[in-house]
Design a protein around this motif. Structure first.
Motif, PDB file in Angstrom:
ATOM      1  N   LYS A 119       4.528 -11.492  68.178  1.00 54.76           N
ATOM      2  CA  LYS A 119       4.831 -12.852  68.637  1.00 54.76           C
ATOM      3  C   LYS A 119       4.458 -13.035  70.106  1.00 54.76           C
ATOM      4  N   PHE A 120       4.671 -11.990  70.911  1.00 55.30           N
ATOM      5  CA  PHE A 120       4.421 -12.078  72.344  1.00 55.30           C
ATOM      6  C   PHE A 120       3.198 -11.261  72.759  1.00 55.30           C
ATOM      7  N   LYS A 121       2.327 -10.979  71.817  1.00 55.80           N
ATOM      8  CA  LYS A 121       1.121 -10.191  72.073  1.00 55.80           C
ATOM      9  C   LYS A 121       0.256 -10.864  73.136  1.00 55.80           C
ATOM     10  N   GLY A 122      -0.215 -10.060  74.087  1.00 57.61           N
ATOM     11  CA  GLY A 122      -1.065 -10.578  75.144  1.00 57.61           C
ATOM     12  C   GLY A 122      -0.309 -11.134  76.338  1.00 57.61           C
ATOM     13  N   LYS A 123       1.014 -11.146  76.272  1.00 57.06           N
ATOM     14  CA  LYS A 123       1.832 -11.638  77.380  1.00 57.06           C
ATOM     15  C   LYS A 123       2.582 -10.472  78.002  1.00 57.06           C
ATOM     16  N   GLU A 124       2.883 -10.613  79.274  1.00 53.50           N
ATOM     17  CA  GLU A 124       3.723  -9.610  79.928  1.00 53.50           C
ATOM     18  C   GLU A 124       5.155  -9.852  79.455  1.00 53.50           C
ATOM     19  N   GLU A 154      11.001  -5.568  64.872  1.00 48.47           N
ATOM     20  CA  GLU A 154      10.469  -5.196  66.191  1.00 48.47           C
ATOM     21  C   GLU A 154       8.953  -5.414  66.244  1.00 48.47           C
ATOM     22  N   GLU A 155       8.274  -5.124  65.168  1.00 45.09           N
ATOM     23  CA  GLU A 155       6.833  -5.367  65.103  1.00 45.09           C
ATOM     24  C   GLU A 155       6.551  -6.873  65.170  1.00 45.09           C
ATOM     25  N   TYR A 156       7.404  -7.684  64.558  1.00 40.40           N
ATOM     26  CA  TYR A 156       7.281  -9.136  64.624  1.00 40.40           C
ATOM     27  C   TYR A 156       7.364  -9.607  66.083  1.00 40.40           C
ATOM     28  N   ILE A 157       8.325  -9.062  66.835  1.00 36.04           N
ATOM     29  CA  ILE A 157       8.484  -9.424  68.250  1.00 36.04           C
ATOM     30  C   ILE A 157       7.237  -9.036  69.040  1.00 36.04           C
ATOM     31  N   CYS A 186      16.065 -13.313  70.259  1.00 41.74           N
ATOM     32  CA  CYS A 186      15.748 -13.399  68.830  1.00 41.74           C
ATOM     33  C   CYS A 186      16.764 -12.542  68.084  1.00 41.74           C
ATOM     34  N   SER A 187      17.486 -13.166  67.161  1.00 41.54           N
ATOM     35  CA  SER A 187      18.480 -12.462  66.355  1.00 41.54           C
ATOM     36  C   SER A 187      18.059 -12.492  64.899  1.00 41.54           C
ATOM     37  N   PHE A 188      17.947 -11.310  64.296  1.00 44.81           N
ATOM     38  CA  PHE A 188      17.532 -11.172  62.896  1.00 44.81           C
ATOM     39  C   PHE A 188      18.743 -10.735  62.078  1.00 44.81           C
ATOM     40  N   THR A 189      19.140 -11.555  61.120  1.00 49.69           N
ATOM     41  CA  THR A 189      20.242 -11.224  60.224  1.00 49.69           C
ATOM     42  C   THR A 189      19.695 -11.146  58.805  1.00 49.69           C
ATOM     43  N   GLU A 190      19.932 -10.014  58.158  1.00 53.63           N
ATOM     44  CA  GLU A 190      19.417  -9.840  56.802  1.00 53.63           C
ATOM     45  C   GLU A 190      20.143 -10.764  55.831  1.00 53.63           C
TER      46      GLU A 190
END
Length: 75
Positions: free
Chosen positions: A39-44, A33-36, A70-74
């Motif tokens: 990744k989209f920092k500064g955008k609405e 979630e922090e990655y997301i 975005c799908s994250f699979t361990e």
């Protein structure tokens, strides 16, 4: 830190073109979630997080009126 396979899909807005851009990469992350957020920092951006039964973490994202997933699979 965990290792994830990320599948990032960008959905096409054109009604006659159902193709989508798909990117795949392997990442070592503490928090998807922090990655997301970064990744989209500064955008609405808005997103909805879902955790599937198999543990896959899915983020359905809308930014600049474009739907993405975005799908994250361990691994």
């Amino acid at each position: 830190m965990k290792e994830y396979e990320l599948i990032w899909e960008i959905f096409n807005k054109c009604p006659r073109n159902q193709m989508r851009d798909v990117f795949v990469e392997e990442l070592k992350l503490d928090d998807p979630e922090e990655y997301i957020k970064n990744k989209f920092k500064g955008k609405e951006v808005s997103y909805e997080k879902t955790v599937l039964q198999d543990g896959t973490i899915v983020f359905d994202i809308v930014t600049s009126q474009i739907k993405q997933r975005c799908s994250f699979t361990e691994i």
